[in-house]
Design a protein around this motif. Sequence first.
Motif, PDB file in Angstrom:
ATOM      1  N   GLU A 192       1.413  -0.873   0.161  1.00 23.01           N
ATOM      2  CA  GLU A 192       0.379  -0.149  -0.067  1.00 23.01           C
ATOM      3  C   GLU A 192       1.337   1.316  -0.305  1.00 23.01           C
ATOM      4  O   GLU A 192       1.954   0.904   0.531  1.00 23.01           O
ATOM      5  CB  GLU A 192      -0.898   0.271   1.287  1.00 23.01           C
ATOM      6  N   ASN A 244       0.054   3.950   1.788  1.00 23.03           N
ATOM      7  CA  ASN A 244       0.079   4.275   2.909  1.00 23.03           C
ATOM      8  C   ASN A 244       0.394   2.821   3.851  1.00 23.03           C
ATOM      9  O   ASN A 244      -0.133   2.768   3.977  1.00 23.03           O
ATOM     10  CB  ASN A 244      -0.659   5.064   3.166  1.00 23.03           C
ATOM     11  N   ASN A 275      -2.134   1.490   5.638  1.00 24.48           N
ATOM     12  CA  ASN A 275      -3.556   0.656   5.459  1.00 24.48           C
ATOM     13  C   ASN A 275      -2.944  -0.561   5.463  1.00 24.48           C
ATOM     14  O   ASN A 275      -4.142  -1.776   5.265  1.00 24.48           O
ATOM     15  CB  ASN A 275      -3.681   0.744   3.670  1.00 24.48           C
ATOM     16  N   SER A 276      -1.968  -1.085   5.555  1.00 26.43           N
ATOM     17  CA  SER A 276      -1.656  -2.873   5.669  1.00 26.43           C
ATOM     18  C   SER A 276      -1.532  -3.336   6.710  1.00 26.43           C
ATOM     19  O   SER A 276      -2.287  -4.716   7.065  1.00 26.43           O
ATOM     20  CB  SER A 276       0.016  -2.726   5.469  1.00 26.43           C
ATOM     21  N   SER A 331      -5.167  -3.180   7.896  1.00 25.35           N
ATOM     22  CA  SER A 331      -6.171  -3.021   8.030  1.00 25.35           C
ATOM     23  C   SER A 331      -6.580  -4.839   8.422  1.00 25.35           C
ATOM     24  O   SER A 331      -6.634  -5.666   7.536  1.00 25.35           O
ATOM     25  CB  SER A 331      -6.727  -2.842   6.631  1.00 25.35           C
ATOM     26  N   ILE A 383      -9.702   1.282  10.405  1.00 25.55           N
ATOM     27  CA  ILE A 383      -8.737   1.825   9.099  1.00 25.55           C
ATOM     28  C   ILE A 383      -9.869   2.111   8.032  1.00 25.55           C
ATOM     29  O   ILE A 383     -10.048   1.378   7.041  1.00 25.55           O
ATOM     30  CB  ILE A 383      -7.354   1.136   8.713  1.00 25.55           C
ATOM     31  N   SER A 384      -9.871   3.567   7.820  1.00 24.46           N
ATOM     32  CA  SER A 384     -10.971   3.835   6.456  1.00 24.46           C
ATOM     33  C   SER A 384     -10.199   4.622   5.900  1.00 24.46           C
ATOM     34  O   SER A 384      -9.951   5.526   5.739  1.00 24.46           O
ATOM     35  CB  SER A 384     -11.931   4.535   7.298  1.00 24.46           C
ATOM     36  N   GLN A 385     -10.118   3.756   4.399  1.00 29.73           N
ATOM     37  CA  GLN A 385      -9.110   4.721   3.244  1.00 29.73           C
ATOM     38  C   GLN A 385     -10.723   5.879   2.710  1.00 29.73           C
ATOM     39  O   GLN A 385     -11.496   5.203   2.349  1.00 29.73           O
ATOM     40  CB  GLN A 385      -9.105   4.152   2.137  1.00 29.73           C
ATOM     41  N   SER A 419      -5.547   8.589   5.516  1.00 34.39           N
ATOM     42  CA  SER A 419      -7.066   6.977   6.468  1.00 34.39           C
ATOM     43  C   SER A 419      -7.045   7.253   7.254  1.00 34.39           C
ATOM     44  O   SER A 419      -6.377   8.210   8.384  1.00 34.39           O
ATOM     45  CB  SER A 419      -6.097   6.192   5.946  1.00 34.39           C
ATOM     46  N   SER A 471       2.296   7.772   4.682  1.00 36.17           N
ATOM     47  CA  SER A 471       1.944   8.211   3.249  1.00 36.17           C
ATOM     48  C   SER A 471       3.960   7.907   3.034  1.00 36.17           C
ATOM     49  O   SER A 471       4.142   7.378   2.211  1.00 36.17           O
ATOM     50  CB  SER A 471       1.413   8.762   2.683  1.00 36.17           C
TER      51      SER A 471
END
Length: 261
Positions: free
Chosen positions: A134, A136, A139-140, A142, A150-152, A161, A206
Amino acid sequence: MNKFFLIAMLVGFSINSFAQKTISGQVLEKDTNMPLIGVTIVVKNTSKGVTTDFDGNYEISGVNDTDLLVFSYLGYKPQEILVSNQSTINVLLETDAQQMDEVVITALNIQRDKESLGYSVSQVSAEEVNMAKENNVMNSLSGKVSGLQISQGNTGVDGSSRILLRGVTTINGSNRPLVVVDGIPISNDSGGGSQWGGVDRGDALSDINPDDVESISVLKGAGAAAAYGSLGMHGVILVTTKSGGKRKGIGVSLNSSFSFT
């Protein structure tokens, strides 16, 4: 006279060899020089022993010069030291990688055995982070850590995120957990976008290269984040990056990925 003198010397040596005394000192971790609490110090082949206090100090009495002191602690290599004519014995214990299968990074970047902790800690390895890359690195996480949401955003691949650890705890403040990279807290604020519009330029997370991450520890609850004070009231995410190591020959690492959004 010579016989009496020799006998007197032997008797004096025998008395000095078995004269009991008190040994004191401090036990530290070899890598960090941090004091170790609860290290067991036992006189070998006896039931006589003590443990270290909060500062790693100990004191054991009734010890002879010929005794062996055994220093042992969970996850560390035991040491045996001959007392001899010493009255102060300081020891550096080395971690035992074979015993410490589940080692986690806790507050202040200290390594601890997971089973010895009194609070919840989740750790994600570098292999899990890089399994599906990812932009960011957060996000990995999640679906890999319980209680972590985690909400993208729908603002593109470089969008920020929203991270929540164990739900919303405040109404008018930020609920984002504290993110610490190699002991340094970094900004976890969104990149400018909000429910009222604006431009989402991403966040500081990120900028972390997923290939540079060695492990990520998630500290949950007040006990886990106590070392960070009010900054860690919503939890703490600890990112540990890779460090250089000595090896034989030339080491080559090749990594490639492609994504389409």
